[in-house]
Structures are given as C-alpha cells and as structure tokens.
Design a protein around this motif. Structure first.
Motif, PDB file in Angstrom:
ATOM      1  N   LEU A  26      -9.746  53.445  59.225  1.00  0.00           N
ATOM      2  CA  LEU A  26      -8.428  53.112  58.707  1.00  0.00           C
ATOM      3  C   LEU A  26      -7.819  54.355  58.071  1.00  0.00           C
ATOM      4  O   LEU A  26      -8.329  54.906  57.105  1.00  0.00           O
ATOM      5  CB  LEU A  26      -8.532  51.989  57.671  1.00  0.00           C
ATOM      6  N   THR A  27      -6.722  54.829  58.657  1.00  0.00           N
ATOM      7  CA  THR A  27      -6.033  56.000  58.135  1.00  0.00           C
ATOM      8  C   THR A  27      -4.567  55.653  57.911  1.00  0.00           C
ATOM      9  O   THR A  27      -4.060  54.665  58.430  1.00  0.00           O
ATOM     10  CB  THR A  27      -6.135  57.187  59.098  1.00  0.00           C
ATOM     11  N   HIS A  28      -3.900  56.503  57.144  1.00  0.00           N
ATOM     12  CA  HIS A  28      -2.478  56.279  56.885  1.00  0.00           C
ATOM     13  C   HIS A  28      -1.718  57.573  57.107  1.00  0.00           C
ATOM     14  O   HIS A  28      -2.033  58.602  56.536  1.00  0.00           O
ATOM     15  CB  HIS A  28      -2.248  55.802  55.453  1.00  0.00           C
ATOM     16  N   ALA A  29      -0.738  57.507  57.991  1.00  0.00           N
ATOM     17  CA  ALA A  29       0.100  58.670  58.247  1.00  0.00           C
ATOM     18  C   ALA A  29       1.570  58.258  58.228  1.00  0.00           C
ATOM     19  O   ALA A  29       2.399  58.805  58.940  1.00  0.00           O
ATOM     20  CB  ALA A  29      -0.259  59.297  59.585  1.00  0.00           C
ATOM     21  N   GLY A  30       1.876  57.262  57.420  1.00  0.00           N
ATOM     22  CA  GLY A  30       3.233  56.739  57.370  1.00  0.00           C
ATOM     23  C   GLY A  30       4.094  57.486  56.372  1.00  0.00           C
ATOM     24  O   GLY A  30       3.763  58.593  55.920  1.00  0.00           O
ATOM     25  N   GLU A  31       5.213  56.854  56.016  1.00  0.00           N
ATOM     26  CA  GLU A  31       6.148  57.489  55.108  1.00  0.00           C
ATOM     27  C   GLU A  31       5.558  57.598  53.711  1.00  0.00           C
ATOM     28  O   GLU A  31       4.666  56.859  53.319  1.00  0.00           O
ATOM     29  CB  GLU A  31       7.448  56.686  55.068  1.00  0.00           C
ATOM     30  N   ALA A  32       6.084  58.567  52.952  1.00  0.00           N
ATOM     31  CA  ALA A  32       5.601  58.784  51.586  1.00  0.00           C
ATOM     32  C   ALA A  32       5.898  57.556  50.728  1.00  0.00           C
ATOM     33  O   ALA A  32       6.901  56.872  50.914  1.00  0.00           O
ATOM     34  CB  ALA A  32       6.265  60.021  50.999  1.00  0.00           C
ATOM     35  N   GLN A  33       4.996  57.285  49.798  1.00  0.00           N
ATOM     36  CA  GLN A  33       5.112  56.117  48.935  1.00  0.00           C
ATOM     37  C   GLN A  33       5.463  56.547  47.514  1.00  0.00           C
ATOM     38  O   GLN A  33       5.043  57.617  47.048  1.00  0.00           O
ATOM     39  CB  GLN A  33       3.804  55.332  48.920  1.00  0.00           C
ATOM     40  N   ALA A  34       6.207  55.705  46.832  1.00  0.00           N
ATOM     41  CA  ALA A  34       6.442  55.930  45.409  1.00  0.00           C
ATOM     42  C   ALA A  34       5.143  55.694  44.651  1.00  0.00           C
ATOM     43  O   ALA A  34       4.262  54.962  45.125  1.00  0.00           O
ATOM     44  CB  ALA A  34       7.540  54.981  44.911  1.00  0.00           C
ATOM     45  N   PRO A  35       4.969  56.300  43.486  1.00  0.00           N
ATOM     46  CA  PRO A  35       3.744  56.052  42.703  1.00  0.00           C
ATOM     47  C   PRO A  35       3.565  54.563  42.442  1.00  0.00           C
ATOM     48  O   PRO A  35       4.534  53.812  42.306  1.00  0.00           O
ATOM     49  CB  PRO A  35       4.000  56.830  41.407  1.00  0.00           C
ATOM     50  N   GLU A  95      -3.800  45.870  67.109  1.00  0.00           N
ATOM     51  CA  GLU A  95      -2.855  44.805  66.804  1.00  0.00           C
ATOM     52  C   GLU A  95      -2.981  44.377  65.342  1.00  0.00           C
ATOM     53  O   GLU A  95      -1.975  44.106  64.676  1.00  0.00           O
ATOM     54  CB  GLU A  95      -3.081  43.608  67.724  1.00  0.00           C
ATOM     55  N   GLN A  96      -4.213  44.310  64.833  1.00  0.00           N
ATOM     56  CA  GLN A  96      -4.395  43.947  63.432  1.00  0.00           C
ATOM     57  C   GLN A  96      -3.773  44.988  62.503  1.00  0.00           C
ATOM     58  O   GLN A  96      -3.148  44.644  61.499  1.00  0.00           O
ATOM     59  CB  GLN A  96      -5.883  43.763  63.132  1.00  0.00           C
ATOM     60  N   LEU A  97      -3.937  46.256  62.856  1.00  0.00           N
ATOM     61  CA  LEU A  97      -3.325  47.314  62.055  1.00  0.00           C
ATOM     62  C   LEU A  97      -1.801  47.201  62.108  1.00  0.00           C
ATOM     63  O   LEU A  97      -1.118  47.392  61.098  1.00  0.00           O
ATOM     64  CB  LEU A  97      -3.783  48.683  62.558  1.00  0.00           C
ATOM     65  N   GLY A  98      -1.278  46.855  63.278  1.00  0.00           N
ATOM     66  CA  GLY A  98       0.154  46.681  63.415  1.00  0.00           C
ATOM     67  C   GLY A  98       0.682  45.551  62.542  1.00  0.00           C
ATOM     68  O   GLY A  98       1.765  45.648  61.957  1.00  0.00           O
ATOM     69  N   LEU A  99      -0.097  44.465  62.435  1.00  0.00           N
ATOM     70  CA  LEU A  99       0.302  43.347  61.572  1.00  0.00           C
ATOM     71  C   LEU A  99       0.423  43.801  60.123  1.00  0.00           C
ATOM     72  O   LEU A  99       1.354  43.407  59.409  1.00  0.00           O
ATOM     73  CB  LEU A  99      -0.717  42.206  61.678  1.00  0.00           C
ATOM     74  N   LEU A 100      -0.512  44.624  59.684  1.00  0.00           N
ATOM     75  CA  LEU A 100      -0.482  45.105  58.301  1.00  0.00           C
ATOM     76  C   LEU A 100       0.706  46.036  58.074  1.00  0.00           C
ATOM     77  O   LEU A 100       1.388  45.956  57.048  1.00  0.00           O
ATOM     78  CB  LEU A 100      -1.790  45.825  57.976  1.00  0.00           C
ATOM     79  N   ARG A 101       0.969  46.895  59.041  1.00  0.00           N
ATOM     80  CA  ARG A 101       2.068  47.850  58.882  1.00  0.00           C
ATOM     81  C   ARG A 101       3.435  47.172  58.905  1.00  0.00           C
ATOM     82  O   ARG A 101       4.416  47.721  58.395  1.00  0.00           O
ATOM     83  CB  ARG A 101       1.985  48.903  59.986  1.00  0.00           C
ATOM     84  N   LYS A 102       3.505  45.975  59.488  1.00  0.00           N
ATOM     85  CA  LYS A 102       4.770  45.251  59.554  1.00  0.00           C
ATOM     86  C   LYS A 102       4.992  44.334  58.354  1.00  0.00           C
ATOM     87  O   LYS A 102       6.033  43.665  58.273  1.00  0.00           O
ATOM     88  CB  LYS A 102       4.824  44.421  60.838  1.00  0.00           C
ATOM     89  N   LEU A 103       4.056  44.301  57.422  1.00  0.00           N
ATOM     90  CA  LEU A 103       4.243  43.477  56.229  1.00  0.00           C
ATOM     91  C   LEU A 103       5.467  43.943  55.451  1.00  0.00           C
ATOM     92  O   LEU A 103       5.697  45.148  55.307  1.00  0.00           O
ATOM     93  CB  LEU A 103       3.007  43.549  55.332  1.00  0.00           C
ATOM     94  N   PRO A 104       6.276  43.022  54.945  1.00  0.00           N
ATOM     95  CA  PRO A 104       7.442  43.421  54.146  1.00  0.00           C
ATOM     96  C   PRO A 104       7.022  44.236  52.922  1.00  0.00           C
ATOM     97  O   PRO A 104       5.956  44.017  52.338  1.00  0.00           O
ATOM     98  CB  PRO A 104       8.059  42.075  53.720  1.00  0.00           C
ATOM     99  N   ASP A 105       7.854  45.189  52.558  1.00  0.00           N
ATOM    100  CA  ASP A 105       7.615  46.025  51.370  1.00  0.00           C
ATOM    101  C   ASP A 105       6.242  46.688  51.414  1.00  0.00           C
ATOM    102  O   ASP A 105       5.578  46.843  50.379  1.00  0.00           O
ATOM    103  CB  ASP A 105       7.756  45.201  50.091  1.00  0.00           C
ATOM    104  N   HIS A 106       5.816  47.061  52.631  1.00  0.00           N
ATOM    105  CA  HIS A 106       4.542  47.764  52.807  1.00  0.00           C
ATOM    106  C   HIS A 106       3.345  46.975  52.266  1.00  0.00           C
ATOM    107  O   HIS A 106       2.345  47.558  51.857  1.00  0.00           O
ATOM    108  CB  HIS A 106       4.585  49.143  52.139  1.00  0.00           C
TER     109      HIS A 106
END
Length: 266
Positions: free
Chosen positions: A77-86, A164-175
């Motif tokens: 499980l890795t994350h290369a998405g947009e930067a997150q606020a603290p 597909e499971q990772l995609g479900l998590l990434r599509k959750l509202p408000d990250h």
C-alpha cells in the motif's frame, strides 16, 4: 403424535441454517450453484492455524475458492496522491489528540501520517491495533484458504481484486475522513469485535453470525463499504457456472442489513 413431531423437527431443521464450528453458512440457489460462505478475518493468531479439517474438506470438494482479493499477490500500500493538509487541520481536536496518542503508543511518525489521506491513516491504525492483539496476516482465514486452494491446484476467483479495492478507498469522499473518524470513535469497540471474531474460530462450537453487533460505520460509509459491495458480489456469484464454491469474505458481510447471504436468497 410422534410422527407429527418428527415431521415438525424435520421441517424446522430444513428452515434452520446448518451450524458450523466456524462463522459459515450454506446458500443453495435453484440455478445449481451452491455456496459455502465463510466469515473471514484478514489477520489471525497462530492458534487459528491450521484451518478446521471439515472446512478444508469442503474446500477440496469445491469447484473453486472465491475471495474478495488474492491478498498473497497484493502490492504494498503506497500513496502518491495529492498533498494533504496536516491532520491537525483535518480532524477535530479530540480526534487529533487521539491520533497523537496512538502514534506515540504504536511508534508512528506523526509527521509521516500528516502526508497521508485519512483512509490510509485509518488502515495503518487498524492494522497496528490488530497486531497489538497478536494477529498476523499469514494466519488470516482468507490467506490460509488461498494457500490450501493452491495446494489443491484449485481455481481462485476474486470478487474485486487489490486494485479495485484500492480504487474504492481512493474514491471515498474527503479522502476517507469518515473512515478515520469512525475508526477513532469506535476504537475500543473495534478491538472487542476483533476478539469476538477470533473467538468464533478458536472455540470450536457452532457460530451464529446473525447475532447483532454495535454499528462501527456511519450510515453512508456502511452503504459504500458493505451494502453496495454485497449487491455487486451477489451479481457476480449469480453469474458463475453451476457448481459448489467456498466463498470467503469479511465476516461483517454475513450479517446486518443487506447482508450477502440474505441477498443471495432473495
């Protein structure tokens, strides 16, 4: 009178789900498809291995093993998405204080957690909680079933797959803010539920997975992660060729509103 009682007992037996010394149940469809549904725990203890001989025998007789995803080939499980606020800016003061306490207790780098989406933080905390309870992935029920199916040279069918499971998590509202909030709000309840489900596999007595448990998901999150997936899985299972299958899914999918066995029986 005895004849009447025997007939009544026979009828009641036909209406009552078969009891297994693990969280499982049989669902037979008129189309010739027979499913043995197993309530899996994705991490387990050493005492949960090997699996019950009766369950392994059911698997050996099955046409295929069906799982949510083949976790033995899942990428890390890795994350290369947009930067997150603290996290301090994304969470309530109480929830942030809870994350800070857990990061100290479980030796997480709080600054590293700051860079992750909320769903990723939730999964890391849940995994570390399970490890603290003595659970390991290689003793998980689906992991052991997959290994047994491979030893039997049996097909393994995925209902979703890791991507597909990772995609479900990434599509959750408000990250995935709601997933993290529910994880923190129900932290101790989740630990007790894990212990209950472990007991299902260790006590070697009939398990009634229909018993009620406290809700640990908000309504919208439950629909997204449980109900919607159960409906998709129902469609997938109904399209399989006739035959006998062992189906291992998370134990929470076997009870509650719109549970998988109930949908299959409709």
């Amino acid at each position: 009178m005895r004849t009447v009682l025997r007939r009544l007992a026979s009828l009641l037996g036909a209406l009552t789900p078969a009891a297994f010394p693990w969280p499982g149940m049989d669902v037979s469809l008129t189309s010739g498809r027979q499913f043995h549904l197993v309530g899996s725990i994705h991490m387990g203890t050493a005492a949960m291995a090997p699996l019950p001989a009766r369950l392994l025998a059911r698997l050996e007789q099955a046409q295929a093993l069906i799982v949510e995803a083949d976790i033995t080939v899942s990428p890390p499980l890795t994350h290369a998405g947009e930067a997150q606020a603290p996290l301090a800016d994304r969470l309530s003061a109480a929830h942030y204080d809870h994350v800070r306490q857990l990061s100290e207790e479980y030796h997480f780098d709080l600054a590293a957690l700051d860079a992750l989406p909320a769903w990723h933080v939730a999964l890391l905390l849940q995994s570390r909680q399970a490890e603290r309870l003595g659970l390991r992935a290689d003793y998980g029920i689906d992991y052991q079933l997959i290994q047994a199916a491979r030893a039997n040279d049996q097909p393994i069918i995925e209902l979703e797959g890791p991507e597909e499971q990772l995609g479900l998590l990434r599509k959750l509202p408000d990250h995935g803010a709601a997933l993290l909030a529910d994880t923190l709000t129900h932290w101790h309840t989740n630990a007790r539920l894990l212990q209950v489900m472990i007991g299902w596999w260790l006590e070697s007595r009939p398990v009634d997975v229909r018993q009620a448990f406290p809700a640990t998901f908000s309504q919208d999150l439950y629909r997204y992660l449980m109900t919607d997936r159960n409906h998709r899985w129902k469609s997938t299972l109904q399209q399989l060729p006739p035959g006998a299958y062992v189906v291992a899914v998370g134990a929470l999918h076997l009870y509650g509103a719109d549970n998988l066995p109930g949908l299959l029986r409709q």
